[in-house]
Design a protein around this motif. Structure first.
Motif, PDB file in Angstrom:
ATOM      1  N   LEU A 217      -0.217   1.179 -11.773  1.00 49.37           N
ATOM      2  CA  LEU A 217      -0.654   2.034 -10.656  1.00 49.37           C
ATOM      3  C   LEU A 217      -0.928   1.208  -9.405  1.00 49.37           C
ATOM      4  N   GLY A 218      -1.599   0.074  -9.569  1.00 48.32           N
ATOM      5  CA  GLY A 218      -1.852  -0.799  -8.429  1.00 48.32           C
ATOM      6  C   GLY A 218      -0.557  -1.286  -7.814  1.00 48.32           C
ATOM      7  N   TYR A 219       0.421  -1.542  -8.657  1.00 43.75           N
ATOM      8  CA  TYR A 219       1.715  -2.020  -8.178  1.00 43.75           C
ATOM      9  C   TYR A 219       2.444  -0.961  -7.352  1.00 43.75           C
ATOM     10  N   ILE A 220       2.404   0.301  -7.810  1.00 46.85           N
ATOM     11  CA  ILE A 220       3.117   1.351  -7.066  1.00 46.85           C
ATOM     12  C   ILE A 220       2.309   1.895  -5.897  1.00 46.85           C
ATOM     13  N   SER A 221       1.028   1.615  -5.878  1.00 47.09           N
ATOM     14  CA  SER A 221       0.194   2.061  -4.763  1.00 47.09           C
ATOM     15  C   SER A 221       0.637   1.359  -3.478  1.00 47.09           C
ATOM     16  N   ASN A 222       0.441   2.036  -2.388  1.00 49.03           N
ATOM     17  CA  ASN A 222       0.781   1.465  -1.085  1.00 49.03           C
ATOM     18  C   ASN A 222      -0.415   0.744  -0.460  1.00 49.03           C
ATOM     19  N   CYS A 223      -1.426   0.445  -1.271  1.00 44.62           N
ATOM     20  CA  CYS A 223      -2.638  -0.179  -0.737  1.00 44.62           C
ATOM     21  C   CYS A 223      -2.436  -1.670  -0.502  1.00 44.62           C
ATOM     22  N   GLN A 224      -3.340  -2.226   0.280  1.00 42.26           N
ATOM     23  CA  GLN A 224      -3.366  -3.673   0.491  1.00 42.26           C
ATOM     24  C   GLN A 224      -3.776  -4.358  -0.827  1.00 42.26           C
ATOM     25  N   PRO A 225      -3.469  -5.635  -0.994  1.00 41.62           N
ATOM     26  CA  PRO A 225      -3.998  -6.349  -2.164  1.00 41.62           C
ATOM     27  C   PRO A 225      -5.532  -6.292  -2.124  1.00 41.62           C
TER      28      PRO A 225
ATOM     29  N   VAL B 185     -10.406  -1.157 -13.122  1.00 43.79           N
ATOM     30  CA  VAL B 185     -10.645  -1.858 -11.857  1.00 43.79           C
ATOM     31  C   VAL B 185      -9.921  -3.210 -11.841  1.00 43.79           C
ATOM     32  N   ILE B 186     -10.017  -3.949 -12.924  1.00 42.58           N
ATOM     33  CA  ILE B 186      -9.346  -5.250 -12.982  1.00 42.58           C
ATOM     34  C   ILE B 186      -7.832  -5.070 -12.933  1.00 42.58           C
ATOM     35  N   GLY B 187      -7.314  -4.132 -13.722  1.00 45.56           N
ATOM     36  CA  GLY B 187      -5.873  -3.903 -13.737  1.00 45.56           C
ATOM     37  C   GLY B 187      -5.330  -3.443 -12.400  1.00 45.56           C
ATOM     38  N   PHE B 188      -5.998  -2.502 -11.753  1.00 41.82           N
ATOM     39  CA  PHE B 188      -5.526  -1.994 -10.462  1.00 41.82           C
ATOM     40  C   PHE B 188      -5.572  -3.104  -9.410  1.00 41.82           C
ATOM     41  N   THR B 189      -6.629  -3.892  -9.438  1.00 46.47           N
ATOM     42  CA  THR B 189      -6.749  -5.008  -8.492  1.00 46.47           C
ATOM     43  C   THR B 189      -5.603  -5.995  -8.693  1.00 46.47           C
ATOM     44  N   MET B 190      -5.344  -6.356  -9.934  1.00 45.30           N
ATOM     45  CA  MET B 190      -4.248  -7.284 -10.215  1.00 45.30           C
ATOM     46  C   MET B 190      -2.912  -6.681  -9.796  1.00 45.30           C
ATOM     47  N   GLY B 191      -2.696  -5.422 -10.116  1.00 47.08           N
ATOM     48  CA  GLY B 191      -1.446  -4.765  -9.756  1.00 47.08           C
ATOM     49  C   GLY B 191      -1.235  -4.669  -8.257  1.00 47.08           C
ATOM     50  N   SER B 192      -2.315  -4.504  -7.510  1.00 45.91           N
ATOM     51  CA  SER B 192      -2.192  -4.366  -6.054  1.00 45.91           C
ATOM     52  C   SER B 192      -1.657  -5.629  -5.389  1.00 45.91           C
TER      53      SER B 192
END
Length: 194
Positions: free
Chosen positions: A133-141, A86-93
């Motif tokens: 994964l968060g970085y390559i995701s197309n999601c909002q931060p 969760v922390i990593g994906f959030t940071m990556g986003s």
């Protein structure tokens, strides 16, 4: 540290996405920590309330409520590998995490955090995978989303509104489960598929 059974087992899997975000959040609040029970060092690193004006040491810092919503939307529980993801994906986003930030965060989580909050080598690898994964995701931060305004939506609708790709998460969770066959939190991610 032995966790209560309801904390250890808490999880709203990716496929259980029809309840509202508010309903899921209420379930999580029943087992979640309160802000004041989180050690100060962890809060200093992860909570934006403690950022110096104009200086963000770690991208994607969130308050506890935002962090809890993100657990729900990513289909993760609250065990160490779940926290790392969760922390990593959030940071990556945020699309702002560099190598030095990742290493510095690892230094804190692996060596300076209180014992019960430290990441193992496996946890840190999951964190690094999740940053990518968060970085390559197309999601909002994810740290910038107004989650209470989405509370009336189903989890599936909220993911769609934010741009979180459940297929991307599901694919990674299968990889994580293969890498860590002895990990309860990694294995339950794939056991929970219908």
């Amino acid at each position: 540290m032995s966790l209560p059974k309801q904390v250890r087992e808490w999880l709203i899997p990716l496929h259980e996405d029809q309840q509202t975000l508010a309903e899921a959040y209420a379930q999580m609040k029943a087992i979640a920590l309160q802000q004041e029970s989180i050690p100060l060092l962890v809060q200093l690193v992860e909570n934006p309330k403690y950022d110096l004006p104009g200086i963000d040491i770690f991208s994607g810092a969130t308050d506890l409520a935002t962090h809890d919503y993100i657990h729900i939307l990513l289909g993760r529980g609250v065990l160490p590998k779940d926290e790392a993801f969760v922390i990593g994906f959030t940071m990556g986003s945020t699309k702002q995490v560099g190598e030095w930030e990742e290493k510095l965060y690892g230094l804190f989580t692996k060596h300076f955090y209180p014992k019960n909050y430290r990441f193992s080598d496996e946890d840190f690898q999951i964190y690094k995978d999740a940053v990518r994964l968060g970085y390559i995701s197309n999601c909002q931060p994810l740290n910038k989303v107004d989650y209470p305004s989405l509370a009336h939506l189903s989890i599936k609708e909220a993911r769609g509104k934010i741009g979180i790709e459940a297929d991307l998460l599901r694919a990674y969770y299968k990889i994580e489960a293969r890498r860590y066959p002895e990990s309860y939190e990694s294995q339950r991610l794939i056991r929970s598929y219908p």
